[in-house]
Motif scaffolding. Sequence first.
Motif: not given
Lengths: 312, 349
Positions: B117-120, B230-233, B252-267
């Motif tokens: 996630v960080y490197s993305a 894979l996770i990065r891509a 929305i706070s960036m942290r929430r966007v990354y870890f709640v909104h984006a991470l869900k679909n990444t997984m």
Amino acid sequence: MTTTTSTPSRWERLRDSFLWYSFKRDRTAQLCLAVFICMVIAAFASPLLAPTDPYDLRQIDILDSELPPFWIDGADERYALGTDAQGRDLWSIVLYGTRVSLLIGFGAVMLQALLGVTFGLMAGYLGGRVDAFLMRLADIQLSFSTLMVAIVVGAVVKATMGSAFYSQYAVLMLILIIGLAEWPQYARTVRASVLAEKNKEYVDAARVMGLRSKRIMFRHVLPNTLSPIFVISTVQIANAIISEAALSFLGLGMPETHPSLGSLIKAGFDYIQSGSWWITLIPGAVLVVLVLSINLLGDWLRDVMNPRLYKG
Amino acid sequence: MIAFLIKRLMHAILVMFVISVLAFAIQDNLGDPVQQMVGQSVPESERAALRDRLGLNDPFLVQYARFAKNAVQGDFGYSYFYREPALEVIARHLPATLELVFAATLIIVLLSVPIGVYSAIKPRSPFSRFFMGASIIGISIPVFLTAIVLIQIFSIGMTVTLFPEGTAWGAWLNSALSTQGNMPSFGRGYDLVHVMGHWDTNLATWDGLKHLVLPAVSLASIMLPLFIRLIRAEMMEVLQSEYVKYARAKGISMRRVYFVHALKNTMLPVITVGGVQIGTMVAYTILTETVFQWPGMGLMFLDAINRADIPLIVTYLMIVGVIFVVTNTIVDLIYGFVNPTVKLTGKPA
């Protein structure tokens, strides 16, 4: 592309291509290609470069065993990289071992490509039952890891034929085993790009002209699927070399009298507890440099030729 | 959903059928059980009689039917070496392998998600570049070599004399790079805690955990680079999508966007690949367990090959087949649940 009136020669076409352009700008790719070519030349010229012939028992002295490489005290100046447990010169045996590893890697990838491209073309172009059968087969095989398939086939073949027979034909066996274990990778890639090509107008045109499907498949569709084949071939060579090393490490590969890099690592591992780390780690380092340079080249090639190939 | 379930089940049964035929063909063609059972002095006529009584002269299909019937009931025959039911031997070795795979998976999940996630999010930072470079090196190192290097560094220990000992910085670098090397690298140790049945755990004591560290790290090292990439891509692709931009625009706070909104679909794709890779890890346990003499199924399988212990080989193949089929089916089902857009009954693309 170029719009010159005369058809450009192959060399000119390469020079004008994006491939060459990006190669000129990419230092990593240049370095990797140089390292890879050097290793291939050194490996295949090993009879000329190696000071001793490690297959010749007369040149080996057991009293010379486990000598360290030159930067450690106690090294013998005859053996720059030291010797292994049998007293073989490590530099010579690593050169010969790299040759064996490369030979198996190339051979296995050629077999994979042959099987995979043929099946992939058939599945993609003919469709229907052939497609369903071949892809189901590929699915089943891929749902096991290819390494697992290779280990099992190797183990069974070795148990059936006896280890003496197996080690006599080890190179051939390993090419067959790794080739058979990994063809689905090619078949899938080729099938995907054939499906994309199949409905294009030039294929219709060829069909209307009355050409047979075999000719359309191999002469018309295949050339247009070459770039993904090219890309996965690099990765597959690296994989085949690693698979070979893994099989040899498990004792299902090259015998110790005719070692590949994997069997050298295996043989050296028995002596690591006694402090002779170089016997196992020098062939290991060579293996890593070889595979790494191929992988980096593959990475670069993938970015240049087809940035979306491995996504999704 | 029901149609998909049935289809997957049929697929799984078909695969198990193919595996069992292959396994039986191996058993049928390898070695002569009569020779294993009787002594040298038994005459040929008695051998033939025994062969007949054991049904070894029956047609292939009849023999296969018998094998399949016994296998379904959990009877895979006796191991030649251990002189006990093959399934029993496997059951004894299974917990060690499962604990190893569990520990490796834990390492992979705990490291690959944050790094990926960080490197993305920050693809240009030196940290991300370092991990991208390290991951391609990681892919290029075979798992047994990682294991050997770990043994050399942490178990045997190494004394570095590369830098001049006379200078202060040289002495400091030498001592900083030298390692003590007292990590155990052989077996599971003796400080195991009995849980139940055949299950003794390494996870409960300090000594047990210490024995687990090197094998688990080696096993994790082969998958970790793959997952980071894979996770990065996937994450980078998700970050480009409209809904992430919208969420960002909403304030929305960036942290929430990354870890709640984006991470869900990444997984989503990570689950598919991850499930399949857990099956693949079984193959790599053979290598890892060989290096560390970890008494799990992989080491047992390799020993069985070297001893030509055919019932045990066949049983192992069947059990591993079950593990692969079950994980793949479960992964497909989970994928169907978490991603309703995927057409379950349709042809796999």
